[in-house]
Scaffold this active site. Structure first.
Site, PDB file in Angstrom:
ATOM      1  N   GLU A   1      30.941  44.555  50.190  1.00  0.00           N
ATOM      2  CA  GLU A   1      31.716  44.356  48.963  1.00  0.00           C
ATOM      3  C   GLU A   1      32.351  42.965  48.968  1.00  0.00           C
ATOM      4  OE1 GLU A   1      32.567  45.050  46.075  1.00  0.00           O
ATOM      5  OE2 GLU A   1      33.143  47.134  45.740  1.00  0.00           O
TER       6      GLU A   1
ATOM      7  N   ASP B   1      40.498  46.045  46.652  1.00  0.00           N
ATOM      8  CA  ASP B   1      41.798  45.855  46.016  1.00  0.00           C
ATOM      9  C   ASP B   1      42.539  47.201  46.088  1.00  0.00           C
ATOM     10  OD1 ASP B   1      43.755  44.600  44.409  1.00  0.00           O
ATOM     11  OD2 ASP B   1      42.745  45.145  42.561  1.00  0.00           O
TER      12      ASP B   1
HETATM   13  P1  IMP Z   1      39.310  48.201  43.468  1.00  0.00           P
HETATM   14  O1  IMP Z   1      38.583  49.419  42.970  1.00  0.00           O
HETATM   15  O2  IMP Z   1      40.679  48.077  42.859  1.00  0.00           O
HETATM   16  O3  IMP Z   1      39.351  48.092  44.966  1.00  0.00           O
HETATM   17  O4  IMP Z   1      38.563  46.969  42.852  1.00  0.00           O
HETATM   18  C1  IMP Z   1      37.504  46.372  43.443  1.00  0.00           C
HETATM   19  C2  IMP Z   1      36.827  45.446  42.456  1.00  0.00           C
HETATM   20  O5  IMP Z   1      37.767  44.830  41.560  1.00  0.00           O
HETATM   21  C3  IMP Z   1      36.168  44.339  43.202  1.00  0.00           C
HETATM   22  O6  IMP Z   1      34.858  44.683  43.587  1.00  0.00           O
HETATM   23  C4  IMP Z   1      36.210  43.214  42.192  1.00  0.00           C
HETATM   24  O7  IMP Z   1      35.097  43.291  41.330  1.00  0.00           O
HETATM   25  C5  IMP Z   1      37.456  43.468  41.380  1.00  0.00           C
HETATM   26  N1  IMP Z   1      38.586  42.629  41.851  1.00  0.00           N
HETATM   27  C6  IMP Z   1      39.731  43.043  42.425  1.00  0.00           C
HETATM   28  N2  IMP Z   1      40.549  42.022  42.697  1.00  0.00           N
HETATM   29  C7  IMP Z   1      39.888  40.906  42.296  1.00  0.00           C
HETATM   30  C8  IMP Z   1      40.229  39.497  42.321  1.00  0.00           C
HETATM   31  O8  IMP Z   1      41.281  39.039  42.784  1.00  0.00           O
HETATM   32  N3  IMP Z   1      39.282  38.661  41.808  1.00  0.00           N
HETATM   33  C9  IMP Z   1      38.097  39.090  41.297  1.00  0.00           C
HETATM   34  N4  IMP Z   1      37.752  40.393  41.254  1.00  0.00           N
HETATM   35  C10 IMP Z   1      38.640  41.289  41.744  1.00  0.00           C
HETATM   36 MG    MG Z   2      33.054  43.726  42.258  1.00  0.00          MG
END
Ligand code: IMP
Ligand code: MG
Length: 179
Positions: free
Chosen positions: A104, A108
């Site tokens: 990945e 986040d």
């Molecule tokens: P999660 O489900 O919140 O862990 O989000 C993961 C996805 O959100 C990642 O694969 C990214 O596509 C996007 N994402 C989260 N933070 C960022 C960032 O700071 N920059 C760009 N994409 C992000």
């Molecule tokens: Mg992504």
């Protein structure tokens, strides 16, 4: 330094230089090669964010590996992860009985990774490990295990080296904070 190469209306501040990325990715490749269980290894990159990291990472893993990709798109508001993703491109190769490393761009909230792990786990791989270039630990809602992490970053929106903001900036050779 590299910032001067791209002229945009937005402010880009280098957080991780191309040189620091190269050095860390080389070390991660060695670590993965040493720690992943023996046997057939399939590296699965999550599109599109992981494409540049994955390209560099697989060249740094001193193992016989297969490469595959999972294309995903988040549902709903792009700025808040719901963790429910739509598979836009499924894996080409069956992963049953394979050691799988899921790659990945960034973890986040952890919701997306947990969802993807459930999907792959259901296909009965021999083992399933995870690698993320970046991690924002302060943002976690759920905590799927991330076995290999490139860098921990603060709670700021980052772009470059595959990561985008509305599909822009993926091509930057470094990671920048978008102000
Ligand atoms: P999660 O489900 O919140 O862990 O989000 C993961 C996805 O959100 C990642 O694969 C990214 O596509 C996007 N994402 C989260 N933070 C960022 C960032 O700071 N920059 C760009 N994409 C992000
Ligand atoms: Mg992504």
């Amino acid at each position: 330094m590299h910032d001067e190469g791209l002229v945009t209306a937005e402010k880009l501040r280098t957080l991780i230089s191309a040189e620091a990325l190269a050095e860390r990715v080389a070390a991660l490749g060695q670590e993965i090669g040493a720690k992943m269980p023996e046997g057939d290894l399939t590296v699965v990159g999550v599109l599109r964010g992981a494409f540049i990291f994955m390209a560099d990472l697989v060249r740094a893993i001193p193992r016989d590996i297969r490469c595959d990709f999972l294309g995903v798109r988040s549902y709903g508001d792009a700025t808040e992860s719901s963790g429910v993703v739509e598979i836009t491109n499924d894996l080409l190769l069956p992963v049953e009985g394979q050691h799988v490393l899921l790659v990945e761009d960034i973890v986040d909230t952890g919701l997306t990774l947990r969802y993807l792990l459930d999907i792959i786990e259901a296909r009965r791989p021999r083992s399933l490990h995870t690698c993320a270039l970046l991690s924002k630990p302060s943002r976690r809602v759920v905590a799927p295990r991330v076995d290999f992490v490139g860098f921990e970053v603060p709670d700021q929106f980052v772009v470059g080296y595959g990561l985008d903001a509305a599909q822009r900036f993926r091509h930057l050779p470094y990671i920048a904070v978008l102000d």
